[in-house]
Design a protein around this motif. Structure first.
Motif, PDB file in Angstrom:
ATOM      1  N   ALA A  51      36.686  11.272  -1.307  1.00  0.00           N
ATOM      2  CA  ALA A  51      37.862  10.401  -1.388  1.00  0.00           C
ATOM      3  C   ALA A  51      38.181   9.981  -2.820  1.00  0.00           C
ATOM      4  N   GLN A  52      37.421  10.458  -3.775  1.00  0.00           N
ATOM      5  CA  GLN A  52      37.654  10.013  -5.146  1.00  0.00           C
ATOM      6  C   GLN A  52      38.912  10.627  -5.745  1.00  0.00           C
ATOM      7  N   ASP A  53      39.444   9.954  -6.773  1.00  0.00           N
ATOM      8  CA  ASP A  53      40.691  10.399  -7.395  1.00  0.00           C
ATOM      9  C   ASP A  53      40.525  11.497  -8.448  1.00  0.00           C
ATOM     10  N   PRO A  54      39.575  11.388  -9.387  1.00  0.00           N
ATOM     11  CA  PRO A  54      39.563  12.408 -10.453  1.00  0.00           C
ATOM     12  C   PRO A  54      39.334  13.849  -9.986  1.00  0.00           C
ATOM     13  N   PRO A  55      38.482  14.112  -8.983  1.00  0.00           N
ATOM     14  CA  PRO A  55      38.211  15.532  -8.687  1.00  0.00           C
ATOM     15  C   PRO A  55      39.444  16.391  -8.385  1.00  0.00           C
ATOM     16  N   LEU A  74      31.572  22.941  -8.321  1.00  0.00           N
ATOM     17  CA  LEU A  74      30.528  21.919  -8.462  1.00  0.00           C
ATOM     18  C   LEU A  74      30.368  21.131  -7.164  1.00  0.00           C
ATOM     19  N   LEU A  75      31.520  20.875  -6.510  1.00  0.00           N
ATOM     20  CA  LEU A  75      31.525  20.026  -5.317  1.00  0.00           C
ATOM     21  C   LEU A  75      31.319  20.910  -4.102  1.00  0.00           C
ATOM     22  N   VAL A  76      30.126  20.868  -3.509  1.00  0.00           N
ATOM     23  CA  VAL A  76      29.829  21.818  -2.432  1.00  0.00           C
ATOM     24  C   VAL A  76      29.883  21.177  -1.048  1.00  0.00           C
ATOM     25  N   ASP A  77      29.710  19.884  -0.950  1.00  0.00           N
ATOM     26  CA  ASP A  77      29.781  19.224   0.355  1.00  0.00           C
ATOM     27  C   ASP A  77      29.889  17.721   0.103  1.00  0.00           C
ATOM     28  N   GLN A  78      30.067  16.973   1.196  1.00  0.00           N
ATOM     29  CA  GLN A  78      30.148  15.533   1.041  1.00  0.00           C
ATOM     30  C   GLN A  78      28.879  15.013   0.358  1.00  0.00           C
ATOM     31  N   PHE A  79      29.031  14.351  -0.777  1.00  0.00           N
ATOM     32  CA  PHE A  79      27.913  13.806  -1.558  1.00  0.00           C
ATOM     33  C   PHE A  79      26.922  14.878  -1.996  1.00  0.00           C
ATOM     34  N   SER A 124      40.337  13.447   0.083  1.00  0.00           N
ATOM     35  CA  SER A 124      40.255  12.673   1.343  1.00  0.00           C
ATOM     36  C   SER A 124      40.586  13.476   2.597  1.00  0.00           C
ATOM     37  N   VAL A 125      40.656  14.799   2.477  1.00  0.00           N
ATOM     38  CA  VAL A 125      41.012  15.607   3.660  1.00  0.00           C
ATOM     39  C   VAL A 125      39.996  16.732   3.889  1.00  0.00           C
ATOM     40  N   GLY A 126      38.742  16.461   3.574  1.00  0.00           N
ATOM     41  CA  GLY A 126      37.695  17.458   3.794  1.00  0.00           C
ATOM     42  C   GLY A 126      36.384  16.927   3.249  1.00  0.00           C
ATOM     43  N   ALA A 127      35.357  17.756   3.293  1.00  0.00           N
ATOM     44  CA  ALA A 127      34.034  17.330   2.835  1.00  0.00           C
ATOM     45  C   ALA A 127      33.980  17.229   1.313  1.00  0.00           C
ATOM     46  N   THR A 128      34.884  17.947   0.646  1.00  0.00           N
ATOM     47  CA  THR A 128      34.998  17.867  -0.807  1.00  0.00           C
ATOM     48  C   THR A 128      36.478  17.781  -1.145  1.00  0.00           C
ATOM     49  N   GLU A 178      44.999  24.559   5.400  1.00  0.00           N
ATOM     50  CA  GLU A 178      44.003  24.817   4.351  1.00  0.00           C
ATOM     51  C   GLU A 178      43.009  23.693   4.215  1.00  0.00           C
ATOM     52  N   ILE A 179      43.377  22.520   4.705  1.00  0.00           N
ATOM     53  CA  ILE A 179      42.479  21.382   4.562  1.00  0.00           C
ATOM     54  C   ILE A 179      41.588  21.289   5.791  1.00  0.00           C
ATOM     55  N   ASP A 180      40.610  20.400   5.700  1.00  0.00           N
ATOM     56  CA  ASP A 180      39.617  20.298   6.762  1.00  0.00           C
ATOM     57  C   ASP A 180      39.445  18.824   7.112  1.00  0.00           C
ATOM     58  N   ALA A 181      40.563  18.193   7.485  1.00  0.00           N
ATOM     59  CA  ALA A 181      40.550  16.751   7.710  1.00  0.00           C
ATOM     60  C   ALA A 181      39.789  16.394   8.979  1.00  0.00           C
ATOM     61  N   ILE A 182      39.141  15.255   8.931  1.00  0.00           N
ATOM     62  CA  ILE A 182      38.577  14.676  10.147  1.00  0.00           C
ATOM     63  C   ILE A 182      39.168  13.283  10.321  1.00  0.00           C
ATOM     64  N   ASP A 183      39.100  12.774  11.540  1.00  0.00           N
ATOM     65  CA  ASP A 183      39.591  11.415  11.796  1.00  0.00           C
ATOM     66  C   ASP A 183      38.766  10.434  10.973  1.00  0.00           C
ATOM     67  N   ASP A 184      39.424   9.516  10.322  1.00  0.00           N
ATOM     68  CA  ASP A 184      38.681   8.403   9.726  1.00  0.00           C
ATOM     69  C   ASP A 184      39.540   7.153   9.790  1.00  0.00           C
ATOM     70  N   LEU A 185      39.068   6.077   9.150  1.00  0.00           N
ATOM     71  CA  LEU A 185      39.765   4.790   9.245  1.00  0.00           C
ATOM     72  C   LEU A 185      41.155   4.846   8.634  1.00  0.00           C
ATOM     73  N   ARG A 186      41.413   5.878   7.848  1.00  0.00           N
ATOM     74  CA  ARG A 186      42.694   5.933   7.139  1.00  0.00           C
ATOM     75  C   ARG A 186      43.649   6.958   7.745  1.00  0.00           C
ATOM     76  N   GLY A 187      43.330   7.430   8.921  1.00  0.00           N
ATOM     77  CA  GLY A 187      44.250   8.329   9.608  1.00  0.00           C
ATOM     78  C   GLY A 187      43.509   9.370  10.452  1.00  0.00           C
ATOM     79  N   SER A 188      44.169   9.817  11.508  1.00  0.00           N
ATOM     80  CA  SER A 188      43.578  10.874  12.332  1.00  0.00           C
ATOM     81  C   SER A 188      43.701  12.199  11.584  1.00  0.00           C
ATOM     82  N   ALA A 189      42.935  13.185  12.038  1.00  0.00           N
ATOM     83  CA  ALA A 189      42.996  14.502  11.393  1.00  0.00           C
ATOM     84  C   ALA A 189      44.422  15.061  11.465  1.00  0.00           C
TER      85      ALA A 189
END
Lengths: 280, 154
Positions: A118-122, A149-154, A216-220, A249-260
């Motif tokens: 969910a970060q802005d710079p990446p 560099l970014l391979v998965d969530q965290f 904010s629409v996938g694991a990375t 192309e995105i891989d969104a999941i439901d979260d507090l800020r919107g459904s997939a």
């Protein structure tokens, strides 16, 4: 929390510590690490603080590349004349991170190594083709595109014993314009429902080249290569169709800020808006 | 757990304290130095009530490892007024209804002090952008913004 803290006074000292203690956690500004430890998500036995390792600084190199040292605060990058001259949209993106107070403490390298999707710079760093530079004891260095560099969530491609020492931003191709937009239905300092970074080169009223990345629409942070492909050569009236591709192309999941499903639609809407704003 | 001796300037006076590696600046200020003006609110870096200045910059003391204060100059709400004389900003908070219950006020004043030191004549947008990390559940923010505007044009 009960850990041994190391406070290396140089990069070499830091790298030597990481070689000796591959399980050590690295802390820079500490905004994320303190929270992770408080929540029990990270229980380090050993922490290496880079606070005094002399790794901050911003410079433009002879070939036009912008270098941002890993422990440079986001605030210093946001307000740097060199960053703004290199890519104003990058400086503005840094200025969109959380609040000024967090930006004064959090660092460019810590932000990337944390790998929160969910970060802005990446997304912006991906859109403008930035690379991370990794170092290890003994002098070995390698560069890796931020999108790799970014391979998965965290999770990142930083190997044990390696340290992210800085970010390299290549000189933008002449005529390239970039923007970063985020959809914040709640508050300005919240994480986004979706964010879009776009870098576009326009020639003869058409898109000659485009790079698009979303947060904010996938694991990375995700680079939208098919959307980019569809945008290349597009006239203004074709942007909407090209932007619609991003939904798949995105891989969104439901979260507090919107459904997939909602995030997919908002990704389309905000991608189109971002690209259109660069055509004006 | 490792222990570390840190030396820093606190509101102009040199302090030396020994802290555990995971000790946070907020807790050192409140528990070791007795300066309880800095408040604990959310403890997750959102609310801004624990804001202090480290080398002139606003920091979230609930996310700030005390060891990172080593060698710095820390200013808390207790270090804002000079010789018990309120600053124009503090006076403006009183005159313009910049607080009600008061719990967020130390953080508001410290943040706004840094704002005016960075931008002596801030635009309304700069005020709102800078102050958005300091939450207030009472004032509705208008009094806070008015107070900062008044202090800036004084």
């Amino acid at each position: 929390m009960s850990y041994e803290l190391h406070r290396p006074r140089s990069l070499d000292e830091a790298l030597a510590l990481l070689e000796r203690h591959e399980d050590a956690h690295v802390m820079a500004g500490a905004t994320a690490m303190v929270l992770l430890m408080r929540q029990g998500l990270v229980r380090p036995e050993r922490v290496v603080s880079l606070r005094d390792a002399g790794m901050s600084g911003i410079r433009r190199e002879a070939d036009g590349t912008l270098w941002i040292g890993a422990t440079t605060t986001i605030r210093d990058a946001e307000t740097s004349d060199a960053v703004r001259a290199h890519c104003a949209a990058l400086a503005e993106t840094f200025g969109r991170v959380a609040t000024v107070r967090v930006r004064c403490q959090a660092t460019i390298g810590g932000n990337l190594a944390h790998a929160d999707p969910a970060q802005d710079p990446p997304p912006m760093l991906i859109a403008i083709g930035a690379e991370a530079e990794l170092a290890r004891a003994g002098g070995a260095r390698r560069r890796i595109a931020v999108e790799d560099l970014l391979v998965d969530q965290f999770a990142t491609a930083i190997d044990p014993g390696e340290l992210l020492v800085g970010v390299r931003v290549p000189p933008p191709a002449p005529g390239t314009r970039a923007t970063y937009v985020k959809f914040l239905p709640k508050t300005e300092d919240d994480y986004a429902t979706v964010s879009v970074a776009a870098a576009v080169r326009v020639a003869d009223g058409r898109i000659a080249d485009a790079r698009i990345a979303l947060g904010s629409v996938g694991a990375t942070a995700i680079r939208a290569r098919k959307t980019e492909q569809a945008l290349r050569g597009a006239a203004p009236q074709q942007i909407a169709d090209a932007a619609a591709i991003v939904r798949d192309e995105i891989d969104a999941i439901d979260d507090l800020r919107g459904s997939a499903a909602y995030k997919r639609e908002m990704a389309r809407v905000w991608t189109e808006r971002a690209v259109r704003s660069l055509m004006a | 757990m490792s222990r570390h001796t840190i030396r820093f300037e606190l509101n102009g006076a040199t302090r030396e304290v020994e802290v555990e590696a995971d000790r946070l600046l907020l807790d050192v200020l409140r528990d070791e130095t007795g300066l309880t003006g800095t408040k604990e609110g959310c403890r997750v870096g959102i609310c801004g009530t624990c804001t202090v200045l480290v080398d002139g910059r606003p920091m979230t003391s609930c996310l700030f490892p005390a060891v990172h204060a080593d060698g710095t100059a820390v200013r808390t709400i207790e270090g804002i007024a000079h010789d018990r004389e309120l600053t124009p900003l503090q006076t403006a908070f009183i005159e313009h209804g910049g607080f009600q219950c008061g719990i967020c006020t130390p953080g508001q004043i410290v943040s706004a002090t840094a704002l005016l030191e960075t931008h002596p004549r801030p635009t309304d947008e700069q005020i709102r952008e800078w102050m958005m990390g300091n939450l207030c559940r009472c004032t509705g923010y208008f009094g806070i913004v008015r107070a900062i505007q008044a202090a800036a044009s004084a």
